[in-house]
Structure formats: C-alpha cells, structure tokens
Design a protein around this motif. Structure first.
Motif, PDB file in Angstrom:
ATOM      1  N   MET A  55      27.426 -54.439  -6.111  1.00 15.55           N
ATOM      2  CA  MET A  55      28.428 -55.154  -6.895  1.00 15.55           C
ATOM      3  C   MET A  55      29.251 -54.130  -7.655  1.00 15.55           C
ATOM      4  O   MET A  55      28.991 -52.926  -7.593  1.00 15.55           O
ATOM      5  CB  MET A  55      27.767 -56.119  -7.882  1.00 15.55           C
ATOM      6  N   ASP A  57      29.203 -53.367 -10.622  1.00 11.02           N
ATOM      7  CA  ASP A  57      28.414 -52.648 -11.612  1.00 11.02           C
ATOM      8  C   ASP A  57      27.360 -51.745 -10.985  1.00 11.02           C
ATOM      9  O   ASP A  57      26.485 -51.243 -11.701  1.00 11.02           O
ATOM     10  CB  ASP A  57      27.733 -53.626 -12.577  1.00 11.02           C
ATOM     11  N   ASN A  80      34.551 -57.151  -7.761  1.00 11.92           N
ATOM     12  CA  ASN A  80      33.577 -57.735  -6.840  1.00 11.92           C
ATOM     13  C   ASN A  80      34.293 -58.241  -5.596  1.00 11.92           C
ATOM     14  O   ASN A  80      35.239 -59.034  -5.690  1.00 11.92           O
ATOM     15  CB  ASN A  80      32.847 -58.914  -7.505  1.00 11.92           C
ATOM     16  N   SER A  86      28.443 -60.360 -10.502  1.00 10.01           N
ATOM     17  CA  SER A  86      27.992 -59.351 -11.464  1.00 10.01           C
ATOM     18  C   SER A  86      28.137 -59.984 -12.835  1.00 10.01           C
ATOM     19  O   SER A  86      28.614 -61.120 -12.958  1.00 10.01           O
ATOM     20  CB  SER A  86      28.851 -58.085 -11.349  1.00 10.01           C
TER      21      SER A  86
END
Length: 240
Positions: A55, A57, A80, A86
């Motif tokens: 994702m 992150d 994303n 996320s």
C-alpha cells in the motif's frame, strides 16, 4: 542534533490528494512537499503488491515521504492503487493484476504534470516496479527507479521498450531477494543499455532494517537530487 530513526517524521507541507483515473475511479493519496522551498524533483511512488499487504504506506516509500522533502527538496507523491487500503483510505475499484493499474499510473503522472511538480521520476517497489516498467513511459517521466524488481509481469518486451527509449533506469536489487537476485538481474537488464543495476549486500526483498532504507534513499537521491547526496543521518530539531 537528533539521529534520524525509522519513525522520524521531518517537516513537510503535506496534503491529502485524490487522483482521477481515465476509467472513472478515485484513488486516495498524499503529496509531501519541501517545508519552505519549491521541490527540485518529484518521486511518484508505486507501491508493492496490494494482495500481499502492499500500500502507499509500505515502509520505504513512507519513509521517503517523511524524509526527502526536508532533506533533499524532493516532492513525494504516494497513493493507493485501485482497490487498495491504508490508513489514508481505500481507493475505488478492484485489483487489476497489473493491467488496469495502467490508468492509476497515468493518473498519478497527470496529477504531477497538472500541478507543475518538477522532474517526475517513477519509484516502483516490487509490484510497483512492474507497473513502472509496463506503463511508465509517459513523455513527462524523467526515469524509473525500481526497488526489488521481480520482472514477473514486466517482461523482455517491456525492457526492450525502455532500452529503445533511453531514459534512465535504476534497479536496486537486494543480495538476498526472494525473486530476482543481482546476478540474474544484471543478465535481464542487459536488454536496457542505460540501466544501472545496484546490488545491495545483505538486503532482502522487503528492505527491513534502517541501514538498508538509508542505502535505498541515498541511491535515489544520488540520481534525482544529487545536490543533497549523501543524506544526513541527523536532524537539527530546532529547524522546524
């Protein structure tokens, strides 16, 4: 001065963004800009495989957004891909196996172009590197940086296209990668005369460990914003 650690978040101008794809989806993301100056370059991040918890992150790209705006004057755009979640939220649509994600890549590059973000580079990790190779040859893109490229979905035809294109291709390949290790990577990337393959001793596919993250970010900065290389390992906490 304080040491820059795994959880360090340096100053930046951060804003939540929404990308709009040609096939009608909205993708959630974030743009991190240098805290005071205009950016000198831009990283458009393409994350690892969402069906394996990839994702926006994913940690190396998150740390790029935490550090590079302040340390190297680089804008970092993360988002994303379709169907991916996320803490920022969930992008519309469903995972497309790397095919319909072509519209996601195009939407991110278009956002960078529309907002006058300078010198955009695609920074793809694992699955994201496949997206960069397959769908990243937009005229606005300066080059591609590939972290742990598996070269599964992206094949020889994609490599040949980048070889003919001539724009920079940097592949950062872990010594202990699960899918493509340095010796094989050098063979595969021979089809791209301008490609640089950098082997990273001791690293694994997921780049766990602060020393490996620092190596990756330094190699990126060396190409994208050479004035800021090498990156400092400490930060003046009063400079906020």
């Amino acid at each position: 001065m304080a040491e820059i650690r795994a959880a360090t978040v340096l100053p930046a101008r951060r804003e939540e963004i929404t990308l709009h794809t040609q096939d009608g989806l909205e993708l959630v993301g974030e743009l991190a800009l240098p805290p005071e100056r205009p950016p000198v370059a831009t990283l458009v991040c393409l994350h690892p495989l969402p069906t394996a918890e990839g994702m926006m992150d994913s940690h190396v790209q998150r740390k790029a957004s935490y550090r590079l705006p302040a340390l190297a004057d680089i804008a970092v755009l993360r988002f994303n891909t379709r169907g991916t979640s996320s803490p920022r939220g969930t992008s519309q649509g469903e995972f497309g196996g790397g095919e319909t994600e072509r519209y996601d890549v195009a939407a991110a590059v278009e956002f960078a172009e529309f907002h006058d973000l300078p010198h955009p580079w695609l920074f793809g990790w694992s699955f994201g590197s496949e997206l960069a190779l397959k769908w990243g040859r937009d005229p606005a893109v300066e080059g591609v940086i590939l972290l742990s490229p598996p070269l599964h979905r992206a094949g020889d035809a994609d490599l040949d296209a980048w070889g003919a294109d001539g724009r920079p291709v940097l592949a950062l390949v872990p010594e202990l990668d699960d899918y493509l290790r340095p010796a094989e990577a050098r063979e595969r990337f021979k089809r791209v005369p301008q490609a640089e393959v950098v082997a990273v001793d001791g690293a694994k596919h997921l780049w766990v460990g602060e020393p490996y993250v620092r190596i990756a970010l330094n190699e990126i900065v060396r190409r994208v914003a050479p004035h800021a290389h090498p990156l400092p390992t400490e930060w003046d906490e009063t400079d906020k």
